[in-house]
Design a protein around this motif. Structure first.
Motif, PDB file in Angstrom:
ATOM      1  N   LEU A 135       0.826  -1.198   0.000  1.00 40.18           N
ATOM      2  CA  LEU A 135       0.000   0.000   0.000  1.00 40.18           C
ATOM      3  C   LEU A 135       0.870   1.262   0.000  1.00 40.18           C
ATOM      4  CD1 LEU A 135      -2.855  -0.920   2.513  1.00 40.18           C
ATOM      5  CD2 LEU A 135      -2.993  -0.825   0.021  1.00 40.18           C
ATOM      6  N   ALA A 136       1.928   1.249   0.811  1.00 39.77           N
ATOM      7  CA  ALA A 136       2.828   2.403   0.866  1.00 39.77           C
ATOM      8  C   ALA A 136       3.541   2.603  -0.469  1.00 39.77           C
ATOM      9  CB  ALA A 136       3.844   2.212   1.993  1.00 39.77           C
ATOM     10  N   GLY A 138       2.465   1.670  -3.334  1.00 37.62           N
ATOM     11  CA  GLY A 138       1.467   2.127  -4.289  1.00 37.62           C
ATOM     12  C   GLY A 138       1.306   3.641  -4.259  1.00 37.62           C
ATOM     13  N   ARG A 139       1.339   4.212  -3.061  1.00 32.59           N
ATOM     14  CA  ARG A 139       1.247   5.674  -2.967  1.00 32.59           C
ATOM     15  C   ARG A 139       2.480   6.342  -3.568  1.00 32.59           C
ATOM     16  NH1 ARG A 139      -1.167   4.298   2.048  1.00 32.59           N
ATOM     17  NH2 ARG A 139       0.831   4.451   3.149  1.00 32.59           N
ATOM     18  N   ARG A 142       2.255   6.219  -7.205  1.00 33.98           N
ATOM     19  CA  ARG A 142       1.029   6.854  -7.685  1.00 33.98           C
ATOM     20  C   ARG A 142       0.125   5.878  -8.450  1.00 33.98           C
ATOM     21  NH1 ARG A 142       3.017  12.099 -10.742  1.00 33.98           N
ATOM     22  NH2 ARG A 142       4.611  10.619 -11.425  1.00 33.98           N
ATOM     23  N   ARG A 145      -5.614   3.961  -5.809  1.00 38.01           N
ATOM     24  CA  ARG A 145      -5.788   3.341  -4.493  1.00 38.01           C
ATOM     25  C   ARG A 145      -6.433   1.965  -4.564  1.00 38.01           C
ATOM     26  NH1 ARG A 145      -8.785   7.140  -0.487  1.00 38.01           N
ATOM     27  NH2 ARG A 145     -10.531   6.688  -1.897  1.00 38.01           N
ATOM     28  N   ALA A 148      -3.904  -0.580  -5.898  1.00 40.91           N
ATOM     29  CA  ALA A 148      -2.878  -0.879  -4.891  1.00 40.91           C
ATOM     30  C   ALA A 148      -3.441  -1.792  -3.808  1.00 40.91           C
ATOM     31  CB  ALA A 148      -2.352   0.415  -4.281  1.00 40.91           C
TER      32      ALA A 148
END
Length: 380
Positions: A135-136, A138-139, A142, A145, A148
């Protein structure tokens, strides 16, 4: 999942159908079409046993959706596409969630506990680290959401089945057709990544286990805690020994057992975010639900059903034939749902935006593999 009685858009573009509604005659054309496609796809999947039939179904659905439904021309073709869409939407929602419930019958908690506390720590730590790290990442990359979240779920838990379960959470009520396509693209991306990197693990992990000098039990634990799909775990561990396969299978079951709390947690977050968005949209002076709409339940109904099924299987009262039949029905349900979801995938858009997701999948594969190996070396 949602208790909202208002119409909800599902996988097939432009279709509005009540979520979880019982089949009606207007659904029959789509149900027949997906049923026939499922039968053909299950037969085809026997030719490539290392590839999940869910992945094959999604690819086939995307191909049909792009080449046929997406380019429908002429009155008859357009009418035929419109006729199948309600049944396709119902399959993509209700049949998918029924498959998650039945998945619980494949999991026996006494079997999982035979892994021992060290093995369980390896599995739970690997899952948690992989999920949060993906998840991290993925941020940072970019990546959208939803994509991810689905990649994190597939790589940390159990591949296509986990992605299917989490899809029931991200399929929020009141989605627009554009949001439906975006969510379907995210499912397709996550399933593709699970297939690519899981297949790579089949070749790489047994070789690395021998190179490192892991004994059969430790190699099996490493593979079971890190490889995504059940078929991939069986193939990779089975190439080492029967003992490695036995340990890997139990480790994989332990990961499946953690599906319910992860999906429930995601549901709680999604419900809180939806509540915040709703309050912001109505303004500070009106905190009441708009139009008397029911609140979205934070714990999806199919997760509750999954837990009930796990409890039933764990009692040991179910005969082997029932468990075997349930496994076949589960696979068929997931395959049908993935084909239905695939019909709504925007393939050109997916190809244009897939590079970041591919990088995310690669990094997630590295995280899950190294975390599991570190746990095996330190604790066993």
């Amino acid at each position: 999942m949602p208790t909202d009685p208002s119409p909800t858009v599902h996988a097939a573009p432009g279709v509005v159908t009540p979520d979880g509604a019982a089949p009606t005659p207007r659904l029959l054309p789509g149900l027949v079409a997906t049923g026939l496609a499922t039968a053909v796809l299950l037969l085809m999947s026997r030719l490539v046993p290392t590839v999940s039939p869910l992945v094959v179904a999604l690819v086939a659905g995307a191909a049909v959706g792009s080449l046929a439904l997406g380019r429908a021309r002429g009155a008859r073709t357009v009418a035929a596409a419109a006729a199948v869409r309600p049944g396709v939407a119902w399959t993509a929602s209700t049949v998918l969630r029924a498959g998650v419930v039945l998945l619980g019958l494949q999991l026996s908690l006494p079997d999982v506990l035979t892994l021992g506390w060290r093995g369980l720590v390896v599995v739970t730590t690997t899952l948690a680290v992989t999920f949060v790290a993906t998840l991290a990442l993925g941020r940072v990359l970019r990546v959208p959401r939803t994509a991810a979240l689905l990649v994190a779920t597939g790589f940390s838990i159990c591949g296509a089945a986990a992605i299917s379960a989490m899809q029931g959470v991200v399929a929020r009520p009141g989605r627009t057709p554009a949001q439906v396509r975006e969510d379907d693209d995210a499912v397709a991306t996550a399933l593709a990544l699970v297939t690519v990197y899981g297949t790579l693990a089949i070749a790489v992990l047994p070789w690395l286990a021998t190179l490192i000098g892991l004994d059969d039990d430790r190699a099996g634990l490493w593979i079971g805690a890190s490889v995504q799909e059940v078929a991939q775990v069986v193939t990779a561990a089975g190439s080492i020994s029967g003992a490695a396969l036995a340990t890997a299978t139990v480790a994989k079951l332990a990961r499946v057992a953690l599906l319910a709390p992860v999906v429930t947690g995601a549901g709680l977050v999604a419900a809180r975010r939806a509540g915040e968005d709703g309050r912001a949209g109505r303004g500070a002076d009106d905190a009441r639900p708009a139009g008397g709409r029911a609140r979205v339940g934070p714990v999806p109904w199919f997760v509750v059903g999954f837990l009930v099924a796990v409890a039933l299987r764990s009692t040991g009262v179910l005969p082997a034939v029932v468990i075997d039949v349930a496994a076949l029905v589960t696979t068929a349900a997931f395959t049908a749902a993935m084909f239905a979801l695939g019909l709504g995938v925007d393939v050109p858009r997916l190809l244009r935006t897939g590079r970041r997701s591919l990088a995310l999948g690669g990094l997630s594969a590295v995280v899950v593999t190294t975390t599991a190996l570190a746990g095996v070396l330190l604790l066993t």
